[in-house]
Scaffold this active site. Structure first.
Site, mmCIF file in Angstrom:
data_model
loop_
_atom_site.group_PDB
_atom_site.id
_atom_site.type_symbol
_atom_site.label_atom_id
_atom_site.label_comp_id
_atom_site.label_asym_id
_atom_site.label_seq_id
_atom_site.Cartn_x
_atom_site.Cartn_y
_atom_site.Cartn_z
ATOM 1 N N GLY A 188 0.776 -1.228 0.000
ATOM 2 C CA GLY A 188 0.000 0.000 0.000
ATOM 3 C C GLY A 188 0.809 1.280 0.000
ATOM 4 O O GLY A 188 1.900 1.366 -0.562
ATOM 5 N N SER B 176 -7.006 10.011 9.548
ATOM 6 C CA SER B 176 -8.029 9.871 8.516
ATOM 7 C C SER B 176 -9.071 10.961 8.697
ATOM 8 O O SER B 176 -9.286 11.453 9.812
ATOM 9 C CB SER B 176 -8.707 8.497 8.609
ATOM 10 O OG SER B 176 -9.872 8.448 7.803
ATOM 11 N N TYR C 93 -13.057 2.598 14.621
ATOM 12 C CA TYR C 93 -12.011 3.092 13.717
ATOM 13 C C TYR C 93 -11.897 4.609 13.809
ATOM 14 O O TYR C 93 -10.796 5.150 13.955
ATOM 15 C CB TYR C 93 -12.317 2.679 12.281
ATOM 16 C CG TYR C 93 -11.316 3.229 11.283
ATOM 17 C CD1 TYR C 93 -10.030 2.700 11.197
ATOM 18 C CD2 TYR C 93 -11.651 4.295 10.455
ATOM 19 C CE1 TYR C 93 -9.101 3.219 10.304
ATOM 20 C CE2 TYR C 93 -10.737 4.818 9.558
ATOM 21 C CZ TYR C 93 -9.461 4.271 9.482
ATOM 22 O OH TYR C 93 -8.543 4.793 8.595
#
Length: 300
Positions: free
Chosen positions: A38, A162, A187
């Protein structure tokens, strides 16, 4: 024709800003967690091109060795693989101890590894897996490596968060979700923990050579969604996501060029970005720091 135009336009909306820095890292040592696949792997490749010596801190050392060999053949750079399982505090401590014995200084630490919306599981030490890996493992690792990052040359700590942090809270009364578990919420909570950690770390290293950053890399084509989506649906959605090359641009910006101050430490699209109200609360950042230190058994 109209449908094609809409699809192309939508794809461009998901595209990103680019880091145009020409800065090289010759003679610099960079640690990247979870970089055998990734955007971690792509980051390792690009920083190796710029002359950095890359230490790949990965759980799966066999896959990491293959990735290191591939990158080394392409860039000619120096690559080293070391075992690191962020879901094990013993592994984190063993990695840091081995690194301290081998290295005199580090210049960049990139906290890249992460778990995304997995079913409820616990780490080796009994922590919920997403908070344990995404936050607590990196919290301990960063603190153990601070002595190697503190020297006369500029150094940086870059933590991948994020945009999902905007939905996050810190469940101080139930960090292991014993009262109920929602993997999406867990998350988001781990990602706001990344930003709060960065905020308080910035205060702790103020006046040193170290700058710290948290960032949103974008929605990137990686295998993080393996717990949620079937292969066909994942392939369809991936068309609208960033490629790994696009996905590393803000990482590169923070590792190479960004300037951090009291209010600019969270980045997206190679620029300082809005972070949630919760993530800008100094009291929560300090409370999370103290709780995290207690959970990982770290003296302050």
């Amino acid at each position: 024709m109209l449908l094609c135009a809409v699809v192309i336009l939508t794809r461009r909306v998901f595209a990103c800003s680019f880091c145009y820095s020409q800065k090289r890292l010759d003679g610099k040592t960079v640690v990247i967690t979870g970089c055998n696949v990734g955007i971690g792997k792509e980051t390792a490749r690009e920083l190796s091109r710029r002359g950095a010596r890359i230490i790949m801190a990965c759980r799966d050392t066999k896959k990491a060795e293959k990735a290191a060999e591939e990158i080394q053949k392409e860039t000619g750079g120096e690559m080293e693989v070391m075992k690191l399982d962020l879901a094990s505090l013993a592994s984190v401590r063993a990695f840091a101890e081995e690194l301290r014995l081998k290295e005199k200084r580090l210049h960049v630490l990139i906290n890249n590894a992460g778990i995304f919306m997995c079913p409820y599981t616990r780490t080796e030490d009994g922590f919920e897996m997403q908070m344990g890996t995404n936050h607590l493992g990196h919290f301990l690792l960063t603190n153990l490596l601070l002595p190697l990052l503190t020297h006369q040359e500029p150094a940086r700590v870059v933590t991948l968060s994020s945009i999902e942090h905007l939905r996050g809270i810190i469940p101080f009364e139930d960090m292991n979700y014993e009262k109920g578990y929602n993997r999406s919420k867990a998350y988001a909570n781990s990602k706001v923990a990344n930003v709060l950690f960065t905020r308080h770390l910035a205060k702790r290293v103020q006046g040193t050579n170290i700058q710290v950053f948290a960032l949103h890399p974008g929605v990137v084509q990686t295998d993080l969604g393996r717990h949620l989506l079937g292969g066909y649906l994942l392939s369809l959605i991936s068309f609208f996501q960033k490629t790994t090359v696009e996905g590393i641009q803000t990482v590169l910006h923070c590792a190479l060029e960004a300037d951090q101050n009291d209010e600019t430490y969270y980045f997206s699209e190679c620029n300082g970005a809005y972070s949630s109200r919760i993530s800008r609360r100094d009291d929560l950042a300090e409370d999370l720091w103290h709780l995290s230190a207690k959970m990982v058994g770290m003296r302050e």
